[in-house]
Enzyme design. Structure first.
Site, PDB file in Angstrom:
ATOM      1  N   GLU A   1       5.547  39.334  48.028  1.00 35.12           N
ATOM      2  CA  GLU A   1       4.247  39.496  48.683  1.00 35.12           C
ATOM      3  C   GLU A   1       4.313  40.373  49.927  1.00 35.12           C
ATOM      4  OE1 GLU A   1       5.512  36.788  47.432  1.00 35.12           O
ATOM      5  OE2 GLU A   1       4.000  35.347  46.782  1.00 35.12           O
ATOM      6  N   TRP A  18      13.365  15.439  58.827  1.00 36.35           N
ATOM      7  CA  TRP A  18      13.648  16.542  57.906  1.00 36.35           C
ATOM      8  C   TRP A  18      15.131  16.915  57.914  1.00 36.35           C
ATOM      9  CZ3 TRP A  18       9.762  17.511  54.821  1.00 36.35           C
ATOM     10  CH2 TRP A  18       8.440  17.409  55.273  1.00 36.35           C
TER      11      TRP A  18
HETATM   12  P1  AMP Z   1      10.804  36.536  46.074  1.00 39.53           P
HETATM   13  O1  AMP Z   1       9.350  36.747  46.191  1.00 39.53           O
HETATM   14  O2  AMP Z   1      11.247  36.167  44.705  1.00 39.53           O
HETATM   15  O3  AMP Z   1      11.543  37.674  46.638  1.00 39.53           O
HETATM   16  O4  AMP Z   1      11.174  35.260  46.953  1.00 39.53           O
HETATM   17  C1  AMP Z   1      10.862  35.183  48.313  1.00 39.53           C
HETATM   18  C2  AMP Z   1      11.463  33.945  48.923  1.00 39.53           C
HETATM   19  O5  AMP Z   1      12.888  34.062  48.973  1.00 39.53           O
HETATM   20  C3  AMP Z   1      11.073  33.732  50.363  1.00 39.53           C
HETATM   21  O6  AMP Z   1       9.805  33.127  50.484  1.00 39.53           O
HETATM   22  C4  AMP Z   1      12.193  32.832  50.853  1.00 39.53           C
HETATM   23  O7  AMP Z   1      11.990  31.486  50.492  1.00 39.53           O
HETATM   24  C5  AMP Z   1      13.388  33.347  50.100  1.00 39.53           C
HETATM   25  N1  AMP Z   1      14.140  34.260  50.973  1.00 39.53           N
HETATM   26  C6  AMP Z   1      14.072  35.587  51.027  1.00 39.53           C
HETATM   27  N2  AMP Z   1      14.937  36.087  51.944  1.00 39.53           N
HETATM   28  C7  AMP Z   1      15.563  35.030  52.499  1.00 39.53           C
HETATM   29  C8  AMP Z   1      16.565  34.867  53.509  1.00 39.53           C
HETATM   30  N3  AMP Z   1      17.125  35.897  54.126  1.00 39.53           N
HETATM   31  N4  AMP Z   1      16.944  33.606  53.822  1.00 39.53           N
HETATM   32  C9  AMP Z   1      16.419  32.536  53.192  1.00 39.53           C
HETATM   33  N5  AMP Z   1      15.486  32.628  52.219  1.00 39.53           N
HETATM   34  C10 AMP Z   1      15.053  33.860  51.877  1.00 39.53           C
END
Ligand code: AMP
Length: 547
Positions: free
Chosen positions: A328, A443
């Site tokens: 997004e 949490w």
């Molecule tokens: P996507 O849309 O499949 O790329 O997923 C996005 C999600 O990946 C985000 O909302 C996070 O929950 C997770 N995410 C992306 N980058 C990181 C990061 N550096 N550390 C932790 N979670 C991440």
């Protein structure tokens, strides 16, 4: 009063113009199953992209039509990245690892008319024959299986290209018109379509290239191990082209040995991918003593980069640039670089900042909102709430989705991620809202527990989930994979002892399981809902415990 500036549209064709006119000699290299890689240049890619657009136009493809790709990272995929949006159509990257029913839903929801597919994944597409009525042409790229004839109108990429004209001129495109689309791999409900515009893509590319961000220059050689079907390979194909950096494509060969060899042989300076890829590469670097002297930056995100990975790569003089984003958010929304004032910090203090998800990028704003009250929270590094963002390359809705409004609040995107922000503006992700473990009203961050377990020298990967518990509401359970050389020689007790002085006592997982592998999502993240299913026996056992 209006300004006197030209109202020139921000369009992907302006990025294309640069590779064609300024960087025509720069290398574009694609790894092959065996033997020498395919070598060409931006100039050739530019000529072939015009041909491709012309061939599509002859098939009646026009502005706004969705043209899908279904393949790995290759030069041909890059040609689709330019030809399709520059001719005014919409590049729809399909995730090759999706379950069939999701793939069918996405193709039909987007109403794709053409699909450019790698032969290696053609059988997946063929299983959808008869169920994707809008698709009227399939163009086959790369090596692999030949068509069995179940799909109508299948042609070979090179033969298709030959029908086009390299003198094809790009039409004028409105900068707010759709350029590309990508569906998020939601864990519940139907996948949601995010539609990038020309304008959002150009702004994202400019921001990504900035020195404080990915820091891309003409002298760089870029290889993204992040697939081109995942959030436009984090926008890197466009950002690298805009900067004039050479591009190296790994195709589908992402095992640590192949990646290390490719990075080495092609003198890659900037690479990118999810942590699991780099955990494997680091292990190989440690074991083999091989070096990557030209590699400057490993852009890493998609899930939290464990501190041990960051520290491990630093031992090899490789800088892991931790980034956060989502489909997004185009996706690069925050990155971690140390501020000048932090130079004097100790290595441990530096590592703490480098392991955070970093500072929000220019043109994007962020805030954190209390999960219960919805009130905005202070940037004190302690208060945690839902991270929300807005900006010119953050999606403002989802494509044809009646439930889209739930994901927004007063013009801000609700990311579903829970974070703190410290007084220096560094975002630290605590968890996904749905993955936080709620134990006895408090949490527990599954992400922090995972990062701590992965610092154990024998551990390759660890995932933590909260399982329902009659007394505590939820309790954490860890599933841990040993490094290959420690297979059979890692015990839950060792991990528990390791954690004892590193996390609060009540954070210690109730169960620690040593497993052979962890379930992963289609883009290489831990698939926590599948892990929860695999741990059903523990859930059942706990259900019998007293409240
Ligand atoms: P996507 O849309 O499949 O790329 O997923 C996005 C999600 O990946 C985000 O909302 C996070 O929950 C997770 N995410 C992306 N980058 C990181 C990061 N550096 N550390 C932790 N979670 C991440």
């Amino acid at each position: 009063m209006l300004s006197t500036m030209m109202d020139a549209p921000l369009s992907i064709s302006s990025i294309f113009w640069r590779i064609e006119r300024l960087y025509a000699d720069k290398p574009v290299v694609t790894q092959r199953a065996a033997g020498e890689p395919d070598r060409t240049t931006y100039g050739e890619v530019a000529r072939r992209s015009r041909r491709l657009a012309s061939a599509l136009a002859q098939q009646g493809i026009g502005p706004g039509d969705r043209v899908a790709t279904f393949g790995f990272n290759t030069q041909r995929h890059l040609e689709c990245y330019f030809a399709i949006p520059c001719m005014g159509a919409v590049l729809h990257t399909l995730n090759v690892r999706l379950f069939e029913d999701q793939l069918e839903y996405i193709i039909n929801h987007a109403e794709d008319q053409v699909i450019f597919a790698d032969r290696s994944v053609l059988p997946v597409l063929e299983r959808l024959a008869g169920k994707i009525p809008t698709v009227r042409l399939v163009v086959l790229m790369n090596e692999g299986a030949e068509s069995t004839g179940v799909l109508p109108n299948v042609v070979d990429y090179e033969e298709f290209l030959a029908t086009g004209d390299a003198g094809y001129e790009w039409p004028e495109v409105d900068e707010r018109a759709a350029a590309a689309m990508c569906y998020t791999s939601g864990t519940t409900g139907n996948p949601k379509g995010v539609v990038y515009s020309h304008r959002s893509t150009v702004i994202h590319s400019l921001v990504a290239a900035l020195p404080n961000n990915v820091g891309l220059g003409e002298s760089d050689t870029v290889m993204y191990a992040v697939p081109m079907f995942h959030a436009n390979a984090w926008g890197l194909p466009y950002a690298a082209a805009l900067a004039g950096a050479a591009q190296i494509f790994s195709d589908r060969y992402l095992d640590p040995e192949r990646i290390l060899s490719l990075l080495d042989a092609e003198g890659v300076t900037i690479t990118a991918g999810v942590p699991t890829i780099w955990l494997g590469v680091l292990n190989l670097l440690d074991k083999s003593g091989r070096r990557l002297p030209r590699l400057r930056t490993v852009l890493c995100g998609g899930s939290a980069a464990p501190p041990a990975l960051i520290a491990g790569l630093r031992r090899h003089d490789i800088h892991l640039l931790h980034a956060w984003g989502m489909t997004e958010t185009s996706p690069l929304a925050s990155l971690t670089r140390l501020k000048a004032s932090m130079e004097g910090l100790t290595e441990d203090q530096k590592l703490r900042y480098l392991a955070k998800q970093g500072v929000i990028v220019p043109t994007v704003e962020c805030r954190i909102m209390d999960i219960g009250t919805g009130q905005e929270l202070p940037w004190d590094g302690t208060a945690f709430g839902e991270l929300q963002v807005r900006g010119p390359y953050i999606t403002g809705t989802y494509y044809n989705d009646p439930t889209a409004a739930e994901k927004f609040m007063d013009g801000w995107l609700r990311t579903g991620d829970v974070a703190t922000i410290d007084p220096d503006g560094y975002i630290q992700l605590v968890d996904r809202t749905k993955d936080l473990v709620k134990s006895g009203g408090e949490w527990i961050s599954s992400v922090e527990l995972e990062g701590t377990i992965m610092a154990h020298p024998k551990v390759l990967e660890a995932a933590v989930v909260g399982l329902p518990h009659p007394h505590w509401s939820e309790r954490p359970v860890a599933a841990v994979v040993a490094k290959p050389e420690h297979a059979g020689d890692l015990t839950p007790e060792e991990i528990r002892a390791f954690l004892t002085d590193k996390v609060a006592r009540w954070w210690l997982p109730d169960e620690i399981l040593i497993v052979d592998e962890l379930p992963k999502t289609s883009v290489g993240k831990f698939a926590k809902n599948r892990l929860r299913e695999q741990l059903a026996a523990i859930t059942e056992k706990w259900a019998a415990l007293p409240a």
